[in-house]
Write an enzyme that holds these catalytic residues in place. Structure first.
Site, PDB file in Angstrom:
ATOM      1  N   ARG A 229      45.543  82.610  53.327  1.00 31.52           N
ATOM      2  CA  ARG A 229      44.565  82.379  52.267  1.00 31.52           C
ATOM      3  C   ARG A 229      43.161  82.422  52.880  1.00 31.52           C
ATOM      4  O   ARG A 229      42.972  82.030  54.042  1.00 31.52           O
ATOM      5  CB  ARG A 229      44.776  81.001  51.620  1.00 31.52           C
ATOM      6  CG  ARG A 229      45.995  80.914  50.724  1.00 31.52           C
ATOM      7  CD  ARG A 229      45.784  81.695  49.430  1.00 31.52           C
ATOM      8  NE  ARG A 229      46.902  81.580  48.518  1.00 31.52           N
ATOM      9  CZ  ARG A 229      47.842  82.513  48.328  1.00 31.52           C
ATOM     10  NH1 ARG A 229      47.819  83.636  48.999  1.00 31.52           N
ATOM     11  NH2 ARG A 229      48.804  82.332  47.443  1.00 31.52           N
ATOM     12  N   HIS A 277      43.449  91.449  48.919  1.00 31.87           N
ATOM     13  CA  HIS A 277      44.576  90.592  48.539  1.00 31.87           C
ATOM     14  C   HIS A 277      45.668  91.408  47.853  1.00 31.87           C
ATOM     15  O   HIS A 277      46.047  91.144  46.705  1.00 31.87           O
ATOM     16  CB  HIS A 277      44.123  89.426  47.640  1.00 31.87           C
ATOM     17  CG  HIS A 277      45.084  88.266  47.664  1.00 31.87           C
ATOM     18  ND1 HIS A 277      44.684  86.955  47.591  1.00 31.87           N
ATOM     19  CD2 HIS A 277      46.445  88.226  47.752  1.00 31.87           C
ATOM     20  CE1 HIS A 277      45.752  86.162  47.626  1.00 31.87           C
ATOM     21  NE2 HIS A 277      46.834  86.919  47.725  1.00 31.87           N
TER      22      HIS A 277
HETATM   23  P1  NDP Z   1      57.036  79.194  53.614  1.00 39.64           P
HETATM   24  O1  NDP Z   1      56.838  77.948  52.841  1.00 39.64           O
HETATM   25  O2  NDP Z   1      58.371  79.851  53.594  1.00 39.64           O
HETATM   26  O3  NDP Z   1      56.672  78.931  55.163  1.00 39.64           O
HETATM   27  C1  NDP Z   1      55.503  78.301  55.563  1.00 39.64           C
HETATM   28  C2  NDP Z   1      55.516  78.225  57.089  1.00 39.64           C
HETATM   29  O4  NDP Z   1      54.267  77.645  57.503  1.00 39.64           O
HETATM   30  C3  NDP Z   1      56.623  77.348  57.631  1.00 39.64           C
HETATM   31  O5  NDP Z   1      57.126  77.877  58.849  1.00 39.64           O
HETATM   32  C4  NDP Z   1      55.904  76.038  57.915  1.00 39.64           C
HETATM   33  O6  NDP Z   1      56.487  75.229  58.920  1.00 39.64           O
HETATM   34  C5  NDP Z   1      54.561  76.552  58.366  1.00 39.64           C
HETATM   35  N1  NDP Z   1      53.531  75.508  58.225  1.00 39.64           N
HETATM   36  C6  NDP Z   1      53.063  74.952  57.099  1.00 39.64           C
HETATM   37  N2  NDP Z   1      52.126  74.016  57.380  1.00 39.64           N
HETATM   38  C7  NDP Z   1      52.024  73.992  58.726  1.00 39.64           C
HETATM   39  C8  NDP Z   1      51.237  73.254  59.628  1.00 39.64           C
HETATM   40  N3  NDP Z   1      50.374  72.313  59.226  1.00 39.64           N
HETATM   41  N4  NDP Z   1      51.395  73.473  60.960  1.00 39.64           N
HETATM   42  C9  NDP Z   1      52.284  74.415  61.402  1.00 39.64           C
HETATM   43  N5  NDP Z   1      53.056  75.164  60.597  1.00 39.64           N
HETATM   44  C10 NDP Z   1      52.925  74.956  59.262  1.00 39.64           C
HETATM   45  O7  NDP Z   1      55.895  80.208  53.140  1.00 39.64           O
HETATM   46  P2  NDP Z   1      55.939  81.802  53.003  1.00 39.64           P
HETATM   47  O8  NDP Z   1      56.298  82.372  54.316  1.00 39.64           O
HETATM   48  O9  NDP Z   1      56.725  82.200  51.820  1.00 39.64           O
HETATM   49  O10 NDP Z   1      54.394  82.091  52.614  1.00 39.64           O
HETATM   50  C11 NDP Z   1      53.347  81.663  53.441  1.00 39.64           C
HETATM   51  C12 NDP Z   1      52.006  81.939  52.759  1.00 39.64           C
HETATM   52  O11 NDP Z   1      51.726  83.328  52.735  1.00 39.64           O
HETATM   53  C13 NDP Z   1      51.891  81.540  51.295  1.00 39.64           C
HETATM   54  O12 NDP Z   1      51.724  80.162  51.124  1.00 39.64           O
HETATM   55  C14 NDP Z   1      50.635  82.309  50.876  1.00 39.64           C
HETATM   56  O13 NDP Z   1      49.486  81.556  51.197  1.00 39.64           O
HETATM   57  C15 NDP Z   1      50.689  83.542  51.767  1.00 39.64           C
HETATM   58  N6  NDP Z   1      50.999  84.730  50.971  1.00 39.64           N
HETATM   59  C16 NDP Z   1      50.058  85.728  50.913  1.00 39.64           C
HETATM   60  C17 NDP Z   1      50.292  86.851  50.167  1.00 39.64           C
HETATM   61  C18 NDP Z   1      49.288  87.946  50.120  1.00 39.64           C
HETATM   62  O14 NDP Z   1      49.429  88.852  49.289  1.00 39.64           O
HETATM   63  N7  NDP Z   1      48.271  87.938  50.992  1.00 39.64           N
HETATM   64  C19 NDP Z   1      51.521  87.022  49.386  1.00 39.64           C
HETATM   65  C20 NDP Z   1      52.453  85.931  49.555  1.00 39.64           C
HETATM   66  C21 NDP Z   1      52.188  84.835  50.311  1.00 39.64           C
HETATM   67  P3  NDP Z   1      58.007  74.665  58.764  1.00 39.64           P
HETATM   68  O15 NDP Z   1      58.882  75.881  58.957  1.00 39.64           O
HETATM   69  O16 NDP Z   1      58.147  73.713  59.862  1.00 39.64           O
HETATM   70  O17 NDP Z   1      58.100  74.083  57.393  1.00 39.64           O
HETATM   71  C1  OXD Z   2      51.023  84.914  46.290  1.00 40.09           C
HETATM   72  C2  OXD Z   2      49.976  85.858  46.630  1.00 40.09           C
HETATM   73  O1  OXD Z   2      50.928  83.756  46.680  1.00 40.09           O
HETATM   74  O2  OXD Z   2      49.913  86.929  46.020  1.00 40.09           O
HETATM   75  O3  OXD Z   2      51.988  85.316  45.618  1.00 40.09           O
HETATM   76  O4  OXD Z   2      49.156  85.605  47.524  1.00 40.09           O
END
Ligand code: NDP
Ligand code: OXD
Length: 314
Positions: A229, A277
């Site tokens: 983000r 994005h």
């Molecule tokens: P998940 O919830 O599956 O995974 C999140 C990961 O981040 C986990 O490994 C988690 O750790 C880790 N994490 C969260 N907080 C912390 C922290 N404080 N310190 C260290 N590690 C942390 O999310 P997704 O993989 O599905 O998606 C991630 C993000 O990608 C979304 O929230 C969104 O912001 C972004 N995104 C962007 C898109 C785009 O088009 N640019 C599209 C889709 C998503 P743990 O495994 O230990 O829980």
């Molecule tokens: C999502 C994104 O969160 O598009 O789906 O970033």
């Protein structure tokens, strides 16, 4: 109520607030499964029927839906959601196609920076035919911040291309072929990351995490790939890191703000590759199928797919 299916028998009804093209797909998928859906918020219906609200951002007053049990984000992220009343659950859409699309973008961005494409774009603009040494993936170390559904997929794909891949998450994770780090060990990964990927969710813990202090821990001249983000990244610190050589280049899919204003420095900086994005967008059919799975879990009392842990914020 007019237009949409109305189920007075006590079944769960989902209200979708989204654009017409997505609404049409959800309606077709729900109708085929015999599930109740409202896709026209401006139609007249009994708000007491609404048990799940699917949207990007909900309306400010949710008390108009007295039987609402859950707000479901139509995207992967939930950082855009306001605080919800304690009796309402929050969910996010799980969609394998979306995970794969972000994985593709992350792999593409990593390869572009690995092969120094920003420099070749500058050279092209200057009509300069000048070769640079060809880098090998096995000599490049990549650190992935966030080992969730998307981060894991990207990490293992990059490892399959012979990059030396590391990953960092809150909890310790074990992934074959990846060196993993957890919460307090971030610096141990950063100091070895020639290319750093961020695919974290935005939470109070991760806001502003891509900052001067973090860049200073990277090997000098590292590159940044960011699809989390915009608010993860402190843009002034990125600018300074590019100026002082801490960073060589970056590819960003997200910025703060979005859309990026036309006069922003990022547009004109040759060291930055930028997309608006578009790493992924939830496929309407996949989103509808996820919503059906949520409804089914709510009815049966089984674990709800994509339920957000409000303490963690993702
Ligand atoms: P998940 O919830 O599956 O995974 C999140 C990961 O981040 C986990 O490994 C988690 O750790 C880790 N994490 C969260 N907080 C912390 C922290 N404080 N310190 C260290 N590690 C942390 O999310 P997704 O993989 O599905 O998606 C991630 C993000 O990608 C979304 O929230 C969104 O912001 C972004 N995104 C962007 C898109 C785009 O088009 N640019 C599209 C889709 C998503 P743990 O495994 O230990 O829980
Ligand atoms: C999502 C994104 O969160 O598009 O789906 O970033």
């Amino acid at each position: 109520m007019t237009g949409d299916r109305y189920d007075p028998s006590g079944h769960m009804t989902l209200l979708l607030k989204s654009f017409p093209a997505r609404a049409a797909v959800w309606k077709r998928v729900f109708d085929a499964e015999g599930e109740a859906i409202l896709t026209d918020p401006s139609a007249t219906f009994d708000p007491a029927e609404v048990t799940v609200l699917a949207c990007w951002v909900p309306p400010s007053d949710l008390s108009v839906y007295p039987n609402l049990r859950m707000v479901l984000s139509v995207g992967a992220g939930v950082d855009q959601m306001p605080d919800l009343p304690p009796n309402i659950m929050l969910g996010r859409t799980l969609a394998p196609g979306l995970n794969a699309a972000v994985r593709d973008w992350l792999v593409m961005a990593t390869l572009l920076l690995h092969r120094d494409i920003p420099s070749y774009v500058s050279q092209k603009n200057a009509r300069l035919w000048q070769k640079r040494p060809v880098a090998r993936t096995r000599q490049r170390r990549v650190g992935v911040m966030g080992l969730g559904r998307i981060g894991r997929l990207a990490a293992t794909t990059l490892a399959g291309l012979d990059f030396e891949v590391m990953g960092w998450s809150r909890n310790a994770r074990q992934i074959k072929g990846i060196t993993t780090f957890s919460k307090d060990d971030l610096h141990d990964m950063l100091c070895q990351s020639d290319i750093l990927i961020c695919v974290l969710p935005l939470t109070p813990d991760t806001r502003g995490i891509l900052n001067a202090e973090l860049f200073a821990h990277l090997p000098k001249g590292a590159s940044l790939v960011h699809a989390g983000r915009g608010e993860h990244l402190v843009l002034d610190d990125l600018k300074n890191a590019l100026e002082n050589g801490a960073l060589r280049s970056a590819m960003l899919d997200v910025t703060d703000p979005e859309p990026l204003p036309a006069d922003h420095w990022l547009w004109a900086d040759d060291r930055i590759l930028l997309t608006p994005h578009v790493a992924a967008e939830t496929d309407a059919e996949e989103g509808a199928r996820h919503a059906l799975a949520v409804l089914s879990a709510l009815k049966s009392g089984l674990p709800i797919p994509g339920l957000v842990d409000l303490d963690k914020g993702y």
